[in-house]
Structures are given as C-alpha cells and as structure tokens.
Design an enzyme around this catalytic site. Structure first.
Site, short mmCIF file in Angstrom:
data_model
loop_
_atom_site.label_atom_id
_atom_site.label_comp_id
_atom_site.label_asym_id
_atom_site.label_seq_id
_atom_site.Cartn_x
_atom_site.Cartn_y
_atom_site.Cartn_z
N TYR A 145 12.03 114.87 80.10
CA TYR A 145 10.71 114.75 79.49
C TYR A 145 10.02 113.57 80.15
O TYR A 145 10.60 112.49 80.27
CB TYR A 145 10.83 114.52 77.99
CG TYR A 145 9.51 114.27 77.29
CD1 TYR A 145 9.18 112.99 76.83
CD2 TYR A 145 8.61 115.30 77.07
CE1 TYR A 145 7.97 112.76 76.17
CE2 TYR A 145 7.40 115.07 76.41
CZ TYR A 145 7.09 113.80 75.98
OH TYR A 145 5.88 113.56 75.34
N ASP A 240 11.62 108.23 86.99
CA ASP A 240 10.95 107.97 85.71
C ASP A 240 11.88 107.06 84.91
O ASP A 240 12.82 107.53 84.26
CB ASP A 240 10.70 109.28 84.97
CG ASP A 240 10.04 109.03 83.63
OD1 ASP A 240 9.55 110.00 83.00
OD2 ASP A 240 10.02 107.86 83.17
N LYS A 268 7.63 101.66 77.55
CA LYS A 268 8.53 101.19 76.51
C LYS A 268 8.84 99.69 76.58
O LYS A 268 8.01 98.86 76.24
CB LYS A 268 9.80 102.05 76.51
CG LYS A 268 9.51 103.53 76.17
CD LYS A 268 10.76 104.37 76.09
CE LYS A 268 10.42 105.85 76.03
NZ LYS A 268 10.10 106.32 74.68
P1 KE4 Z 1 4.97 107.75 76.28
O1 KE4 Z 1 3.69 108.41 76.75
O2 KE4 Z 1 5.49 108.39 75.01
O3 KE4 Z 1 4.85 106.23 76.16
O4 KE4 Z 1 6.09 107.95 77.39
C1 KE4 Z 1 6.38 109.26 77.82
C2 KE4 Z 1 7.78 109.30 78.41
C3 KE4 Z 1 7.91 109.34 79.79
N1 KE4 Z 1 9.14 109.36 80.37
C4 KE4 Z 1 10.27 109.31 79.63
C5 KE4 Z 1 11.60 109.33 80.31
C6 KE4 Z 1 10.19 109.25 78.21
O5 KE4 Z 1 11.33 109.22 77.48
C7 KE4 Z 1 8.92 109.24 77.60
C8 KE4 Z 1 8.75 109.20 76.08
N2 KE4 Z 1 9.95 109.27 75.31
C9 KE4 Z 1 9.80 109.83 73.99
C10 KE4 Z 1 11.16 109.81 73.31
N3 KE4 Z 1 12.08 110.67 73.91
C11 KE4 Z 1 8.78 109.09 73.20
C12 KE4 Z 1 8.83 109.35 71.70
C13 KE4 Z 1 7.77 110.31 71.25
O6 KE4 Z 1 7.41 111.23 72.02
O7 KE4 Z 1 7.32 110.14 70.10
#
Ligand code: KE4
Length: 433
Positions: A145, A240, A268
């Site tokens: 993801y 990523d 994060k």
């Molecule tokens: P954000 O746009 O949510 O800050 O980051 C996206 C993203 C990009 N790459 C990786 C590897 C990620 O894990 C994420 C976001 N992770 C999720 C949890 N698995 C965020 C939590 C959510 O979607 O509420």
C-alpha cells in the site's frame, strides 16, 4: 469488563457527520467488530479513550509515534514554535534543519522535498520517476500500500485489503493502465514485466519491508534482485519507506539491507505525529523538481514550521543509541513472548519482526506475500484483537497491518502485553473446541 458508553455515543454522532464515522477507513474497526474507540489523549506508551480506559498502544498513530505520545521534548518545542505562528508559506531554517537530520540518517537522500503525507510523497516521487525517464509504466507489488493516489489503488494492502475492496471505484481504467502488479518476494514476476516492456517501465516501487499485508519481510536477495533488474533495464528503484523509515533501522530498510534505491518516499516518523511526508534521492533526479526543473509539485503547508519542529525533535531523540538498544531488546522480548504464548496454547501463529515493526498471522506459515498472508484466519484475529483490548492492549484493528513499538514502552508494558496474549490465546483455543 471495560465501559465504552462515551465511545458509542461519539460513534453514533460521528457517523452522521463523516463517512463511516472516521477520518480514515482502517480506524473504523470494520474487520474486528465495527465500533471504534474514541480517544481522549495519549500518554507515552498509552492511549486513553473517552471512557477513561487506558491501553498499551501498538498502533502509535500507524507508525509515526516512535517516541510514544506527547514526548516532553516534542511538546515543549511545539509550544515554543506555535507562539511564533502556525505557517509561513515561505522557506524557514527549520526545513534546512530537518533536511540535514534526514540526510544524517539516510545519506542516499542527497536532495529532499517536503510534502504533507505519505500519499503525497509517493505520488510525487512516481511523477518524478516518469519525468526523469520519459517512461510511463510503474511496477508495484500485490499487497503493498502506497497511499491512496489513483494510480496506486491496484491490488493494494492496508485498508483496501482489510475492507476487501476490489481496488476502488472512481479510479478510471486509463489511470491504472500503466500500473503493473507483481508478486512480493517473487523476482520472476518482476522480470516477466521487464521482458514484456523492456523500455517502458519508469520505476519499480516497493515497500522494502511490507507492512500493509501484516508484516512481511523481504526474502534474502529480493531487494538486491530488484536493484539489478531496474539497473539492467534503465528503470528507477523507489523504496517506499513511509512506514519502514527510521523504524526497521535508524537508516531505514536501505541501511538495514544495504540496497541503494534511486529515490525514497518518507512519512510518518519524519513528522513525529504531525503531517509531514518527503521524497528525495539522487541529486540529478531531484533537480527535475520545480522550480529547479520542470516537474511540477507544490503544497500550501509543505515545510510547515510546526511539522518541521516535531520532526526535528523526534529525529534528534532518535540519534541517541540507547533509544535503539532499548527498543531492540524490548521488541525481541515482546515478539518471542507472544510467540511462546501462542505455542503453549497450541494456536498456530507466524510471527515477524524487523526492528520496531512486528506482526502476527493466524496461520501455519510461511507468509511471504499477499497470497499467503490472505490465508490467515481473520476470525481468529478478530477474537484475538477483542481479547487483547479487554486486557488493555490496543493492537492494529486489522490482520493486514503492522504493530509498532515506541521508546516509551518499557518492560512493564511488554510483560503486560505478553500476559494479555497468554489469556487471549487460551480463550482462542477454548472457543475453537
Ligand atoms: P499517508 O498518506 O497515510 O500518510 O501515507 C500513505 C502510505 C504510504 N506508504 C506506506 C508504506 C504506508 O504504510 C502508507 C500509510 N499507511 C497506512 C497504514 N497501513 C496509514 C493508516 C491509514 O490509512 O489510516
């Protein structure tokens, strides 16, 4: 039995105002019973909900809070910063300071651009990869993801997998026509795409340690193989590290495995809980980014002084060796203790840990990709989640998420968690009979 009256009331009202009553789908507890807790505050390793229940927190805002909630050095610095204004819309020395700190941890990021989320970092870095190579196709991995940008909602992990969504409506076929899905830990599935499109693939993007199908580490040689394949075909390798950055190792997965990507996306931890993402890498690539070059990307609140301040303080604390030694020792004890508890109860569990990230699959194993992760027993996970919550331990409400440790977790929290897991596994075993 914990009371949740206030959370129930909040949820009822929230559902009238926001889709599913939440600001992000995976928080809705849809996979584990469907009624989220509403949080009043965080304290170190703990979350406190609106009913006053206190939980050892292993979600930590999905990774950012590697120092735990409300770390005093972060709070004090933010209190001082906010009195100087909340946003300038102009460059400030704080961006220089955070960029230098990021480079101290990740020297491969020769040039960095700050944005406001991981999604924004990934969509921008892939636009850059396409601009710099003049190619359009992107290879991603099933179960990875990378945020919710249209072109990446293809066989994605995290909430998309949790909710069992067939990717997502609203994403035109034309937009994902250039997104090629490969199998994690399977180099053959990647080389087949390169053989088919030898001069059309701009980049391979990978979670170097997968955290969005549960925690799935790279098999030996996988990342090195991606580096060789991308070099052989003139494509870029993008890590990523939104989740793995500063977590699987101070220098991220690129330091842990010694594989140098061309470009990296961060998020994060880099914001210490405030909205920050970043992308960066080789100078000659980053010079494509406006206004240095023609590839456009912008953001009103990018480089925001409050977010920079939280990131600076967080990375400064992470520069202390003792912080890592503590998290490594406690992370090892936690995962071994839970694994032993499952074995004693006769519950099949696959346990993975890489640095301060960990995950458990209710499965005999092995788990090396989405196909094997998806075979995990979700009903058992749901009962495990509820049993842990009842014992005051808050784990991610989905089998397809990772667990996170913080510097605020001490031996007491780890032992409480192991004791809770022992009770949970016994209950699981009894209910299975
Ligand atoms: P954000 O746009 O949510 O800050 O980051 C996206 C993203 C990009 N790459 C990786 C590897 C990620 O894990 C994420 C976001 N992770 C999720 C949890 N698995 C965020 C939590 C959510 O979607 O509420």
């Amino acid at each position: 039995m914990l009371k949740h009256d206030q959370s129930v009331a909040c949820f009822a009202r929230a559902q009238e105002l926001m889709p599913g009553g939440v600001s992000s789908p995976v928080r809705a507890f849809r996979a584990v019973g469907g009624r989220p807790l509403f949080v009043a505050r965080g304290e170190g390793a703990y979350l406190v909900d609106v009913d006053g229940n206190r939980y050892v927190d292993y979600v930590l805002s999905w990774g950012p809070l590697i120092l735990g909630h409300a770390h005093p050095e972060v709070v004090t610095a933010l209190q001082e910063a906010v009195a100087k204004g909340t946003s300038f819309g102009a460059p400030s020395p704080l961006e220089i300071e955070l960029a230098e700190l990021v480079q101290a941890f990740m020297p491969n990021m020769e040039v960095i651009r700050f944005v406001n989320s991981g999604t924004e970092a990934v969509m921008s870095v892939l636009r850059l990869a396409r601009a710099a190579t003049g190619r359009n196709k992107i290879v991603k991995f099933v179960g990875n993801y990378h945020g919710h940008a249209d072109m990446l909602l293809v066989k994605a992990g995290s909430g998309v997998a949790t909710l069992g969504l067939p990717d997502s409506p609203g994403v035109p076929a034309a937009v994902v026509a250039d997104t090629l899905a490969a199998r994690y830990n399977d180099l053959e599935s990647v080389s087949r795409w390169f053989e088919r499109y030898p001069r059309d693939i701009a980049a391979v993007i990978v979670e170097p340690v997968a955290g969005n199908m549960g925690l799935v580490p790279p098999l030996p040689g996988f990342l090195e193989g991606l580096r060789e394949l991308t070099e052989a075909y003139g494509a870029l390798l993008v890590f990523d590290e939104v989740m793995t950055g500063f977590r699987v190792h101070p220098g991220g997965a690129q330091a842990l495995y010694g594989v140098k990507p061309d470009l990296t996306a961060l998020g994060k931890v880099i914001g210490g809980g405030l909205p920050v993402g970043a992308y960066g890498g080789r100078r000659e690539l980053m010079e494509w980014v406006a206004p240095a070059g023609p590839m456009y990307q912008a953001g009103t609140l990018s480089g925001n002084p409050l977010a920079m301040t939280a990131g600076i303080q967080t990375l400064r604390v992470l520069q202390r060796r003792a912080v890592w030694e503590q998290m490594e020792a406690l992370g090892r004890r936690l995962v071994e203790g839970i694994k032993d508890a499952a074995a004693e109860a006769g519950v099949p569990v696959v346990a993975h840990r890489v640095g301060t990230m960990f995950g458990f699959f209710f499965h005999n194993g092995p788990v090396t990709d989405w196909e094997t992760a998806a075979q995990a027993d979700r009903e058992r996970f749901k009962r495990y989640f509820q049993a842990m919550l009842a014992e005051g331990v808050y784990v991610a409400p989905s089998q397809f998420e990772a667990g996170f440790l913080s510097a605020a977790h001490g031996a007491a929290e780890i032992e409480t968690t192991i004791a809770a897991a022992k009770k949970a596994f016994v209950q699981l075993k009894e209910s299975a009979q």
